[in-house]
Design an enzyme around this catalytic site. Structure first.
Site, PDB file in Angstrom:
ATOM      1  N   TYR A   1      73.013  51.960  12.171  1.00  0.00           N
ATOM      2  CA  TYR A   1      72.761  51.289  13.238  1.00  0.00           C
ATOM      3  C   TYR A   1      71.958  51.778  14.442  1.00  0.00           C
ATOM      4  CZ  TYR A   1      76.448  49.077  10.678  1.00  0.00           C
ATOM      5  OH  TYR A   1      77.424  48.558   9.593  1.00  0.00           O
TER       6      TYR A   1
ATOM      7  N   HIS B   1      71.379  41.028  11.070  1.00  0.00           N
ATOM      8  CA  HIS B   1      72.005  41.948  10.734  1.00  0.00           C
ATOM      9  C   HIS B   1      71.085  43.489  11.132  1.00  0.00           C
ATOM     10  CE1 HIS B   1      75.257  40.033   8.954  1.00  0.00           C
ATOM     11  NE2 HIS B   1      74.215  39.198   8.550  1.00  0.00           N
TER      12      HIS B   1
END
Length: 146
Positions: free
Chosen positions: A23, A101
């Site tokens: 991430y 995402h």
């Protein structure tokens, strides 16, 4: 008055510290600051919410209709793969939205490859890191101005 609502789902409050190899190291606050700057440059009002609770996210989306928000950008996190309630809420409010995402969900575990939102969204951005938020915001701004 807010034009665009940006919603972040479960665990996105941990951005920057949670699995940075997937991430990244940018915090949710960092992302928000960058988007605020972009929205100011385009004379668009944005607001942000994050929740780890599905029912709160549903309430935000329902309230967006009452507040006449023109567009939603959502990173639903794991609710992407589990929440029919979230899908039904988007169908009910009829507010255009982009699903984003940070990671490429199609390169991850099999269960992450199914989204209950993608087929009803106005766009899906995956795997572009936190830049996906910027791409989504630019597209939402274009949509609103047209």
């Amino acid at each position: 008055m807010t034009d665009i609502l940006i919603i972040n789902g479960p665990n996105l409050n941990l951005l920057g510290t949670r699995e940075p190899e997937i991430y990244g190291k940018e915090s949710l606050s960092d992302v928000e600051q960058s988007l605020k700057k972009l929205s100011l440059e385009n004379n668009i009002e944005i607001s942000f919410v994050q929740s780890n609770a599905e029912h709160e996210i549903i309430n935000y989306i329902q309230s967006a209709k009452l507040e006449k928000i023109k567009f939603i950008i959502i990173n639903p996190g794991p609710l992407t793969h589990t929440s029919i309630a979230l899908r039904d809420t988007f169908l009910s409010v009829e507010i255009p939205f982009i699903e984003i995402h940070i990671s490429n969900i199609h390169k991850r575990e099999e269960f992450r490859k199914k989204s209950f939102l993608s087929d009803i969204s106005d766009g899906v951005i995956v795997g572009c890191g936190t830049n996906g938020y910027r791409y989504a915001l630019l597209d939402a701004i274009k949509n609103i101005k047209e």
